[in-house]
Write a protein that holds these residues in place. Structure first.
Motif, short mmCIF file in Angstrom:
data_model
loop_
_atom_site.label_atom_id
_atom_site.label_comp_id
_atom_site.label_asym_id
_atom_site.label_seq_id
_atom_site.Cartn_x
_atom_site.Cartn_y
_atom_site.Cartn_z
N SER A 98 0.97 -1.16 0.04
CA SER A 98 -0.04 -0.16 -0.03
C SER A 98 0.73 1.33 -0.11
N ASP A 99 2.05 1.29 0.81
CA ASP A 99 2.88 2.58 0.79
C ASP A 99 3.41 2.83 -0.58
N ALA A 100 3.99 1.55 -1.25
CA ALA A 100 4.63 1.64 -2.54
C ALA A 100 3.58 2.39 -3.79
N VAL A 101 2.32 1.67 -3.35
CA VAL A 101 1.59 2.23 -4.54
C VAL A 101 1.07 3.92 -4.12
N LYS A 102 1.11 4.22 -3.26
CA LYS A 102 0.81 5.52 -2.43
C LYS A 102 1.70 6.31 -3.25
N GLN A 103 2.98 5.95 -2.94
CA GLN A 103 4.21 6.75 -3.22
C GLN A 103 4.30 6.96 -4.97
N LEU A 104 3.96 5.73 -5.53
CA LEU A 104 3.92 6.07 -7.03
C LEU A 104 2.84 6.72 -7.51
N TRP A 105 1.71 6.78 -6.97
CA TRP A 105 0.56 7.47 -7.81
C TRP A 105 0.82 9.21 -7.19
N SER A 106 1.57 9.27 -5.91
CA SER A 106 1.72 10.77 -5.84
C SER A 106 2.88 11.24 -6.86
N TYR A 107 3.97 10.49 -7.13
CA TYR A 107 4.85 10.81 -8.18
C TYR A 107 4.15 10.90 -9.48
N ILE A 108 3.31 10.17 -9.90
CA ILE A 108 2.61 10.11 -11.35
C ILE A 108 1.79 11.35 -11.21
N LYS A 109 1.12 11.74 -10.36
CA LYS A 109 0.25 13.20 -10.33
C LYS A 109 1.45 14.23 -9.96
N SER A 110 2.34 14.27 -9.38
CA SER A 110 3.04 15.47 -9.17
C SER A 110 4.02 15.68 -10.49
N GLN A 111 4.24 14.81 -11.35
CA GLN A 111 4.88 14.94 -12.67
C GLN A 111 3.92 15.00 -13.86
N ASN A 112 2.66 14.91 -13.75
CA ASN A 112 1.51 15.32 -14.44
C ASN A 112 1.80 13.83 -15.76
N LEU A 113 2.02 12.82 -15.20
CA LEU A 113 2.06 11.72 -16.18
C LEU A 113 0.68 10.80 -16.74
N GLN A 114 -0.33 11.36 -16.00
CA GLN A 114 -1.51 10.67 -16.47
C GLN A 114 -2.09 11.22 -17.68
N ASN A 115 -2.89 10.28 -18.33
CA ASN A 115 -3.19 10.75 -19.75
C ASN A 115 -4.54 11.34 -19.48
N PRO A 116 -4.91 12.59 -19.81
CA PRO A 116 -5.89 13.31 -19.37
C PRO A 116 -7.27 12.58 -20.04
N ALA A 117 -7.28 12.00 -21.37
CA ALA A 117 -8.28 11.49 -22.04
C ALA A 117 -8.63 10.23 -21.48
N ASN A 118 -7.61 9.26 -21.00
CA ASN A 118 -7.75 8.06 -20.41
C ASN A 118 -7.06 7.95 -19.28
N LYS A 119 -7.60 8.15 -17.88
CA LYS A 119 -6.98 8.18 -16.98
C LYS A 119 -6.62 7.01 -16.46
N LYS A 120 -6.75 5.98 -17.24
CA LYS A 120 -6.38 4.38 -16.93
C LYS A 120 -4.65 4.38 -17.38
N GLU A 121 -4.19 4.99 -18.45
CA GLU A 121 -2.88 5.28 -18.96
C GLU A 121 -2.12 6.39 -18.26
N ILE A 122 -0.88 5.74 -18.47
CA ILE A 122 0.27 6.55 -17.70
C ILE A 122 1.41 6.79 -18.75
N PHE A 123 1.93 7.92 -18.99
CA PHE A 123 2.77 8.38 -19.93
C PHE A 123 4.12 7.78 -19.25
N LEU A 124 5.01 7.38 -20.26
CA LEU A 124 6.50 7.02 -19.76
C LEU A 124 7.75 8.25 -19.98
#
Length: 124
Positions: A98-124
């Motif tokens: 749970s901690d690993a997933v929380k930190q991954l999501w906080s990084y993804i959101k802070s770096q704006n790596l989520q696709n705005p059209a399809n939020k299931k996709e993450i940009f690399l």
């Protein structure tokens, strides 16, 4: 199975006929008789009720305190060793899922790596 339902219908029919007969009798009886019986039943109910005595509260006995045992985390909360790449990312050699997933999501959101059209996709 139909015999069961026929038996139930017979029981229900007898109950309905007895209640309809009582209703018809009540409809045709004189109102003075019904009010007199209602008054008598109200008096008898009032006579039957006696005031309750106040109950003195009993002192509560204290139970001996049981020491709380700490349970070890299990499942997604259990600390497990992580891969070297994930350990460098998280900054710790062990982490719970749970901690690993929380930190991954906080990084993804802070770096704006989520696709705005399809939020299931993450940009690399």
């Amino acid at each position: 199975m139909s015999r069961v339902f026929q038996g139930l219908r017979a029981l229900l029919a007898s109950a309905a006929s007895s209640s309809s007969a009582a209703a018809a009798a009540a409809k045709f009886s004189s109102s003075s008789v019904s009010t007199a019986t209602a008054a008598k039943s109200a008096k008898s109910k009032a006579a039957q009720k006696t005031p309750k005595k106040p109950i003195a509260s009993k002192p509560k006995t204290e139970k001996p305190a049981t020491p709380r045992t700490t349970t070890r985390p299990s499942g997604i909360f259990k600390l497990t060793p992580v891969s070297p790449a994930l350990a460098r990312f998280l900054g710790a050699p062990e982490a719970s899922r749970s901690d690993a997933v929380k930190q991954l999501w906080s990084y993804i959101k802070s770096q704006n790596l989520q696709n705005p059209a399809n939020k299931k996709e993450i940009f690399l």
